[in-house]
Design an enzyme around this catalytic site. Structure first.
Site, PDB file in Angstrom:
ATOM      1  N   VAL A  96      -0.813   0.671  -3.638  1.00 53.79           N
ATOM      2  CA  VAL A  96      -0.588  -0.667  -4.155  1.00 53.79           C
ATOM      3  C   VAL A  96       0.338  -0.632  -5.372  1.00 53.79           C
ATOM      4  CG1 VAL A  96      -2.740  -1.544  -3.207  1.00 53.79           C
ATOM      5  CG2 VAL A  96      -2.754  -0.572  -5.505  1.00 53.79           C
ATOM      6  N   ASP A  97       0.713   0.582  -5.827  1.00 51.76           N
ATOM      7  CA  ASP A  97       1.680   0.671  -6.922  1.00 51.76           C
ATOM      8  C   ASP A  97       3.079   0.384  -6.370  1.00 51.76           C
ATOM      9  OD1 ASP A  97       3.098   3.152  -6.048  1.00 51.76           O
ATOM     10  OD2 ASP A  97       1.185   4.132  -6.462  1.00 51.76           O
ATOM     11  N   HIS A 112      -1.940  -2.311   2.171  1.00 54.57           N
ATOM     12  CA  HIS A 112      -3.121  -2.646   1.365  1.00 54.57           C
ATOM     13  C   HIS A 112      -2.784  -3.572   0.197  1.00 54.57           C
ATOM     14  CE1 HIS A 112      -5.508   1.070   2.961  1.00 54.57           C
ATOM     15  NE2 HIS A 112      -5.410   0.094   3.830  1.00 54.57           N
TER      16      HIS A 112
END
Ligand code: NAD
Length: 234
Positions: A96-97, A112
């Site tokens: 998610v970064d 995600h």
């Protein structure tokens, strides 16, 4: 070494391990815990319904950690591969970064979700860029419609994003490479099973993943050391 021919289409799946050398811990690396909570207890629709302030505390911490991180040579190698083979590469990340984008990758499916994006939990307003942190005494942010603003993350029990595009790319790929993912989180863990026997399948990471038997070859090592020399493009 993975040799990419002129007809090959490459599917790359990355997991938390690809960002570990950038200083973003994997869930396994922190023992699956944040403070005394199991990650599932702060990353689920139930947690949001029960205690949204606590959920925002957890994601605010993750935003701070990710904001301080910089891409490592593994992210750079994947951005370089995209430059060489363009849309014959499909990049799918469970992360998610935004380190793939920071390294220069342009097309990344974030199955995600994304840490620096938020959305309303009630109305259909588009998800929007958001780097803010919401920790006490800050209150849970609200939408104009009266709903609450939540992280644009696929929580445990929710359906991942972009699955149509991802499955279409799996059908087309001739080379499948998974990097830094434990092979225990579905549906990503099953992707290799969809393509094995038809595509060449590879894994990169310091440990064997749970689904290691399905891969043709595993390159053992840290992503930042292995990736820069992994692909040759004909
Ligand atoms: P995981 O925590 O279950 O497993 C991490 C894997 O990375 C392990 O197999 C480990 O051996 C490997 N690894 C550790 N260091 C590595 C390195 N230097 N190079 C290559 N591999 C390395 O993570 P997962 O399989 O991605 O799945 C768990 C969930 O964690 C995902 O849903 C993901 O969204 C979430 N997550 C994301 C981030 C992030 O965005 N950076 C961080 C933590 C967790």
């Amino acid at each position: 070494m993975i040799c990419i021919g002129p007809e090959d289409r490459v599917f790359v799946l990355t997991g938390a391990g690809v960002s570990a050398e950038s200083g973003i811990p994997t869930f396994r690396g922190v023992g699956g815990l944040w403070r005394n909570y199991r990650i599932q207890e702060v990353a689920s629709p139930d947690a949001w319904a029960r205690d949204p302030a606590l959920v925002w505390e957890f994601y605010s911490m993750r935003r701070r950690v990710a904001a301080a991180a910089r891409p490592n040579p593994a992210h750079a190698a994947l951005a370089d591969l995209e430059k060489k083979i363009g849309d014959r590469l499909f990049m799918c990340t469970q992360n998610v970064d935004n380190l793939h984008e920071q390294a220069g990758s342009r097309q990344v499916a974030h199955m995600h979700g994304e840490l620096f994006v938020s959305r309303c939990d009630r109305c259909p307003r588009q998800p929007f860029a958001d780097t803010s942190t919401y920790e006490p005494p800050a209150v849970v942010p609200q939408c104009e419609c009266g709903g609450r603003i939540r992280p644009h993350i696929c929580w445990f029990g929710e359906v991942p994003f972009d699955l149509d595009r991802i499955f279409a790319a799996l059908v087309r790929c001739t080379v499948f490479t998974a990097i830094g993912t434990s092979g225990g989180v579905e549906p990503a863990a099953s992707f290799v099973g969809q393509v094995c026997g038809r595509a060449r399948t590879y894994y990169v990471g310091p440990e064997s993943p749970a689904n290691h038997l399905v891969f043709d070859e595993c390159f053992q090592g840290e992503a930042g050391s292995v990736l820069p020399m992994l692909f040759t493009v004909e």
